[in-house]
Design an enzyme around this catalytic site. Structure first.
Site, PDB file in Angstrom:
ATOM      1  N   CYS A  60      49.093  39.382  53.040  1.00  0.00           N
ATOM      2  CA  CYS A  60      49.682  38.244  53.765  1.00  0.00           C
ATOM      3  C   CYS A  60      51.167  38.104  53.437  1.00  0.00           C
ATOM      4  CB  CYS A  60      48.948  36.958  53.416  1.00  0.00           C
ATOM      5  SG  CYS A  60      47.188  36.991  53.815  1.00  0.00           S
ATOM      6  N   ASP A  61      51.501  38.283  52.178  1.00  0.00           N
ATOM      7  CA  ASP A  61      52.887  38.260  51.722  1.00  0.00           C
ATOM      8  C   ASP A  61      53.671  39.348  52.460  1.00  0.00           C
ATOM      9  OD1 ASP A  61      54.704  37.653  48.893  1.00  0.00           O
ATOM     10  OD2 ASP A  61      55.013  39.574  49.883  1.00  0.00           O
TER      11      ASP A  61
END
Length: 166
Positions: A60-61
């Protein structure tokens, strides 16, 4: 409905699957300052909506950072990252990560976005990984429900869809 797994396990997605050509469903999520954000707030713009389970995880980062880097090359398209992380956590994460070209918004309160776009995971109360491109006339131009929620989306296809939607 999209057939999606999370860490190899089948999950149940709430809401309706969105398809290319559909009118984009409206939603209400929260900005980092707790103000409401809706689809109508960016009416007339092309939008890339990146959906992630949590900005505090590796994929997600990376996804949010990648779209943040690409945003300046998308000709003024609005780029949103939606998760159920609390707005305070999103704000802290964005500050630490140097995210300035993507607006993070939280769907924690009502799962309004998650249910409208068919990405709310019933078993986890998270959102599954997906990417949507909405054109300036509020038509869905691109959809990707990532089959395994812990995998990366097809960044190149999403970026090309934004450029084609202009």
């Amino acid at each position: 409905m999209a057939n999606v797994t999370f860490k190899g396990n089948a999950i149940t997605l709430l809401g309706s699957e969105v398809k290319v050509g559909d009118t984009a469903p409206d939603f209400t999520v929260l900005a980092n300052d707790l103000s409401p954000v809706t689809l109508a707030d960016s009416k007339g713009q092309v939008r890339l909506i990146s959906v992630v389970p949590s900005v505090d995880t590796g994929v997600c980062d990376a996804q949010t950072r990648r779209f943040n880097e690409e945003a300046s090359n998308l000709g003024g398209a609005k780029v949103l990252t939606v998760s159920v992380d609390l707005p305070f956590a999103q704000k802290r994460w964005c500050g630490a990560a140097g995210i300035e070209n993507v607006q993070t918004v939280s769907d924690h309160r009502e799962l309004s976005f998650g249910k409208a776009y068919g990405v709310a995971i019933e078993e986890l109360r998270l959102l599954t990984r997906a990417v949507f491109v909405i054109d300036s006339n509020d038509k869905v131009a691109y959809v990707e429900y990532v089959p395994e929620a812990t995998d990366h989306p097809n960044y190149e296809a999403a970026i090309e869809a934004v450029k084609a939607a202009k």
